[in-house]
Motif scaffolding. Sequence first.
Motif, PDB file in Angstrom:
ATOM      1  N   THR A   8       0.754  -1.159   0.019  1.00 54.34           N
ATOM      2  CA  THR A   8       0.038   0.002  -0.091  1.00 54.34           C
ATOM      3  C   THR A   8       1.007   1.293   0.107  1.00 54.34           C
ATOM      4  OG1 THR A   8      -1.845  -1.056   1.172  1.00 54.34           O
ATOM      5  CG2 THR A   8      -1.759   1.251   1.429  1.00 54.34           C
TER       6      THR A   8
ATOM      7  N   THR B  48      -1.656  -0.842  -3.851  1.00 63.68           N
ATOM      8  CA  THR B  48      -2.730   0.123  -3.911  1.00 63.68           C
ATOM      9  C   THR B  48      -2.114   1.332  -4.061  1.00 63.68           C
ATOM     10  OG1 THR B  48      -4.043  -0.987  -2.145  1.00 63.68           O
ATOM     11  CG2 THR B  48      -4.130   1.500  -2.345  1.00 63.68           C
TER      12      THR B  48
ATOM     13  N   ALA C  45      -9.057  -3.280  -1.302  1.00 71.02           N
ATOM     14  CA  ALA C  45      -8.016  -4.093  -0.831  1.00 71.02           C
ATOM     15  C   ALA C  45      -7.933  -5.064   0.104  1.00 71.02           C
ATOM     16  CB  ALA C  45      -6.850  -3.075  -0.452  1.00 71.02           C
TER      17      ALA C  45
END
Length: 241
Positions: A138, A168, A220
Amino acid sequence: MTTAPDLIVPTEPLEPSPREGYDLYLPEQGGRRPVVVLVHGLFQEPPPVSPRRTPFFRAYAAQLARRGTAAVVLDHELTGGMRYPEAATTLGRVLEAVRAEDRVDPDAVAVWFFSGGGPLAYPLLAAGHGWLRCVALTYPLLPTDDIPGWPTLADAVRGLGATPLVLTLVEHELPGFGEGQQALLDAAPPGMTTVSVPSAQHGFDTGPGSDDHRAAVVQALDAVAGHLLAPTGATAAPAQG
């Protein structure tokens, strides 16, 4: 930041079982469960609340447990600057301990790296562990230069193979982060899917957030849990974004 961050997705708290160096969050389902290990980012100085204890990571772990996986949040040496070799050793030790837990399936592990914790993914991926069922990154910091004694992106991608990777990305990234992220996109691991978050900044999941930002966090979470909970040999539906 003087206060500990929180997750923008409203989350019912879940009390973990504390261990030496990490906390274990367990779902209601019995038996050995797949597990997600959450790896925090880089702090130049120790934060007022250790990442393991922040509402942010506690919420991520609770969200995963509600989806049916176990979750782990650990403390490591990146709370004191760029101590990556030490942090990698700590992560390896915690993974070994977590896989020995009675309630954890040792052959169904995901590791989720945030922000400046991204470089810790390279040694893990390069090792090519058969028990690693999913990796998540992320808004990650990813090295682009060869670092003596550290695996390269090519090493990591080769070790990753077709293992699912959930990446992400935010539209307005910090300087110095975009190059490594683009290098990973260019490498195009076969199991990679992306969750792209338009108009978002680095750390968007701590707020203030929009409905789109919250949806990206949920996307996610669903992707990582889905890969772990999919039957062996099956692949969860890819994240779109």
